[in-house]
Design an enzyme around this catalytic site. Structure first.
Site, PDB file in Angstrom:
ATOM      1  N   LYS A  22     141.297 -55.146 -69.795  1.00  0.00           N
ATOM      2  CA  LYS A  22     141.107 -53.757 -69.367  1.00  0.00           C
ATOM      3  C   LYS A  22     139.634 -53.440 -69.142  1.00  0.00           C
ATOM      4  O   LYS A  22     139.268 -52.820 -68.138  1.00  0.00           O
ATOM      5  CB  LYS A  22     141.683 -52.815 -70.431  1.00  0.00           C
ATOM      6  CG  LYS A  22     141.400 -51.340 -70.179  1.00  0.00           C
ATOM      7  CD  LYS A  22     141.946 -50.471 -71.289  1.00  0.00           C
ATOM      8  CE  LYS A  22     140.971 -50.296 -72.424  1.00  0.00           C
ATOM      9  NZ  LYS A  22     139.932 -49.269 -72.138  1.00  0.00           N
ATOM     10  N   ASN A  23     138.799 -53.849 -70.082  1.00  0.00           N
ATOM     11  CA  ASN A  23     137.381 -53.494 -70.002  1.00  0.00           C
ATOM     12  C   ASN A  23     136.621 -54.279 -68.937  1.00  0.00           C
ATOM     13  O   ASN A  23     135.451 -53.976 -68.662  1.00  0.00           O
ATOM     14  CB  ASN A  23     136.723 -53.688 -71.363  1.00  0.00           C
ATOM     15  CG  ASN A  23     137.217 -52.679 -72.382  1.00  0.00           C
ATOM     16  OD1 ASN A  23     137.681 -51.595 -72.029  1.00  0.00           O
ATOM     17  ND2 ASN A  23     137.146 -53.033 -73.654  1.00  0.00           N
ATOM     18  N   CYS A 116     139.284 -42.106 -75.600  1.00  0.00           N
ATOM     19  CA  CYS A 116     139.509 -42.017 -77.039  1.00  0.00           C
ATOM     20  C   CYS A 116     138.391 -41.250 -77.729  1.00  0.00           C
ATOM     21  O   CYS A 116     137.213 -41.433 -77.415  1.00  0.00           O
ATOM     22  CB  CYS A 116     139.603 -43.419 -77.664  1.00  0.00           C
ATOM     23  SG  CYS A 116     141.173 -44.235 -77.361  1.00  0.00           S
ATOM     24  N   ARG A 121     129.458 -40.988 -77.608  1.00  0.00           N
ATOM     25  CA  ARG A 121     129.004 -42.092 -76.767  1.00  0.00           C
ATOM     26  C   ARG A 121     128.035 -41.497 -75.753  1.00  0.00           C
ATOM     27  O   ARG A 121     128.431 -41.086 -74.664  1.00  0.00           O
ATOM     28  CB  ARG A 121     130.208 -42.762 -76.096  1.00  0.00           C
ATOM     29  CG  ARG A 121     131.070 -43.500 -77.095  1.00  0.00           C
ATOM     30  CD  ARG A 121     132.200 -44.244 -76.431  1.00  0.00           C
ATOM     31  NE  ARG A 121     133.407 -43.440 -76.377  1.00  0.00           N
ATOM     32  CZ  ARG A 121     134.595 -43.922 -76.035  1.00  0.00           C
ATOM     33  NH1 ARG A 121     134.740 -45.187 -75.730  1.00  0.00           N
ATOM     34  NH2 ARG A 121     135.649 -43.148 -76.013  1.00  0.00           N
ATOM     35  N   ASP A 305     136.052 -52.923 -81.203  1.00  0.00           N
ATOM     36  CA  ASP A 305     137.433 -52.763 -80.743  1.00  0.00           C
ATOM     37  C   ASP A 305     138.438 -53.578 -81.551  1.00  0.00           C
ATOM     38  O   ASP A 305     139.649 -53.423 -81.360  1.00  0.00           O
ATOM     39  CB  ASP A 305     137.551 -53.143 -79.259  1.00  0.00           C
ATOM     40  CG  ASP A 305     137.100 -52.030 -78.335  1.00  0.00           C
ATOM     41  OD1 ASP A 305     136.785 -50.931 -78.842  1.00  0.00           O
ATOM     42  OD2 ASP A 305     137.061 -52.244 -77.117  1.00  0.00           O
ATOM     43  N   ARG A 397     147.231 -46.995 -73.239  1.00  0.00           N
ATOM     44  CA  ARG A 397     146.012 -47.058 -72.429  1.00  0.00           C
ATOM     45  C   ARG A 397     145.520 -48.492 -72.272  1.00  0.00           C
ATOM     46  O   ARG A 397     144.889 -48.828 -71.263  1.00  0.00           O
ATOM     47  CB  ARG A 397     144.904 -46.211 -73.061  1.00  0.00           C
ATOM     48  CG  ARG A 397     145.101 -44.707 -72.981  1.00  0.00           C
ATOM     49  CD  ARG A 397     143.879 -43.949 -73.507  1.00  0.00           C
ATOM     50  NE  ARG A 397     142.683 -44.518 -72.932  1.00  0.00           N
ATOM     51  CZ  ARG A 397     141.650 -44.983 -73.648  1.00  0.00           C
ATOM     52  NH1 ARG A 397     141.687 -44.947 -74.965  1.00  0.00           N
ATOM     53  NH2 ARG A 397     140.587 -45.479 -73.041  1.00  0.00           N
TER      54      ARG A 397
END
Length: 417
Positions: A22-23, A116, A121, A305, A397
């Protein structure tokens, strides 16, 4: 809203193939805006973050098709530079659309992004870097208005090796005049993957994976077909589940180098690691031994993560261990839910002390964020009795049908709608 019903107590055994990360996929989809040609991105999971990114691209004028785990993006008719507020609020990664939109359209309007709620951030790192490249930035009423008419190469020093800021600047620099040098850049594998994708389109980027990245701007990029790296966080989640529940769990398609910090710690917990080719297995036949201490760090350190998932393992391990969370200050929101299940955890500031218990008990718990939700599924698979997990939309997600992944390994997990 759906929820998960988990009957705990089963050992986990089996093999799961990991799809694209995903990232890595999200910035790559954003980077397709840098070309008017078609791009094909392969081996993609069906997850809501990707769906939301595609919706944003469509509002900008892109034509997208998602079939058989392949996304085709045609940006020939992209003619807008505004990222819709409602979609930006759903996707944190929407913010690094700034770079490619500015590179192509020379102006952009973006709302402050969502995603999230795992801590502050700051976007200042992005903004400072973009200003160094000649971009005018004004903030008003939760929106960011950017003028890229003077976009140019520059020397940029990041105050922190932010993944998102590194990606944003790489994409903005790809079509900028001159050379851009990004110092104190993030080193994550997803950064290297973005470099490889831009270069596959005809870009000139080098240095990804080190602390200095250089980008020589080009006049035009072309389309390509690309297969992103496998998802190290999904792979890590499943390997930790094997360590927690016992048995032998194998992930196929993962890259060992990307998982070294996790595998090192699993081995210290007395799990046996077997790595052959593109397969990595965790074998656990006894109660794990707790880690003395570990801290989350930017890559190549232990990834934030995977911290929540590792906390579940420490919660059922023999002895007492300590976690220090250095990246996101509210990653410990899962603690309240684990305590409902019988875990013994105390938290002060960014430090958690975990006293391992022999067993967790099934309970009604809620996912507060993506990775914490996946960790609760592991806890439910280990616990005695039944566990229900609400807030599954957070898990969706980043995990394609997490109930299917765990069922393939022998867990009993059902989605209730």
């Amino acid at each position: 809203m759906s929820r998960l019903l988990i009957k705990g107590g089963n050992e986990l055994n089996g093999e799961v193939t990991v799809k694209a990360a995903k990232n890595a996929v999200l910035p790559i989809l954003a980077a397709t805006l840098l070309t008017e040609d078609k791009c094909e991105i392969e081996n993609l999971p069906h997850i809501t973050d990707i769906s939301n990114m595609l919706k944003i691209l469509e509002t900008l004028g892109s034509k997208v098709r998602f079939e058989d785990n392949v996304i085709t993006v045609d940006n020939a008719n992209v003619n807008k530079h505004n990222v819709p507020n409602d979609l930006a609020k759903e996707l944190r990664s929407s913010f690094f659309l700034l770079g490619p939109i500015l590179g192509r359209m020379h102006r952009a309007v973006v709302a402050y992004p969502g995603g999230c709620d795992i801590g502050v951030r700051p976007l200042d790192i992005h903004i400072k870097g973009l200003r160094e490249m000649g971009i005018g930035v004004e903030e008003s009423h939760g929106m960011m208005y950017c003028d890229g008419s003077r976009l140019k190469g520059a020397n940029v020093l990041l105050d922190f090796p932010s993944v998102g800021a590194t990606e944003n600047l790489m994409m903005a620099a790809a079509l900028a005049k001159g050379k851009t040098r990004i110092a104190n850049a993030a080193k994550e594998p997803e950064i290297t993957d973005l470099q490889n994708f831009i270069n596959a389109m005809g870009g000139k980027v080098n240095g990804a994976g080190s602390s200095v990245i250089e980008v020589e701007g080009v006049q035009k990029l072309h389309g390509c077909t690309y297969r992103p790296i496998p998802d190290r966080i999904v792979a890590g989640t499943l390997l930790i589940a094997g360590g927690v529940c016992g048995g032998k769990v194998t992930v196929k398609g993962a890259v060992r180098e990307h998982l070294e910090p996790l595998l090192f710690n699993l081995n210290k917990c007395t799990c046996f690691i077997d790595s052959r080719g593109d397969k990595i297995s965790v074998i656990s036949q006894a109660r794990p031994r707790n880690l003395d201490k570990f801290e989350t760090q930017p890559y190549p350190g232990f990834p934030t993560d995977l911290q929540s998932q590792m906390m579940v393992m420490m919660a059922v391990s023999e002895g007492t261990g300590v976690i220090v969370e250095n990246i996101f200050e509210t990653r410990f929101r899962i603690v309240r839910e684990l305590i409902k299940m019988g875990a013994k955890i105390t938290v002060k500031d960014r430090t958690a002390v975990i006293r391992g218990v022999k067993a967790l008990e099934g309970a009604a718990v809620s996912a507060m964020d993506l990775r914490g939700g996946a960790a609760l599924v592991i806890a439910g698979a280990k616990a005695e009795g039944y566990t229900t997990v609400d807030g599954v939309e957070h898990i969706d997600r980043g995990y394609e049908s997490i109930e299917t992944l765990f069922t393939l390994l022998g867990a009993e997990v059902k989605r209730l709608r």
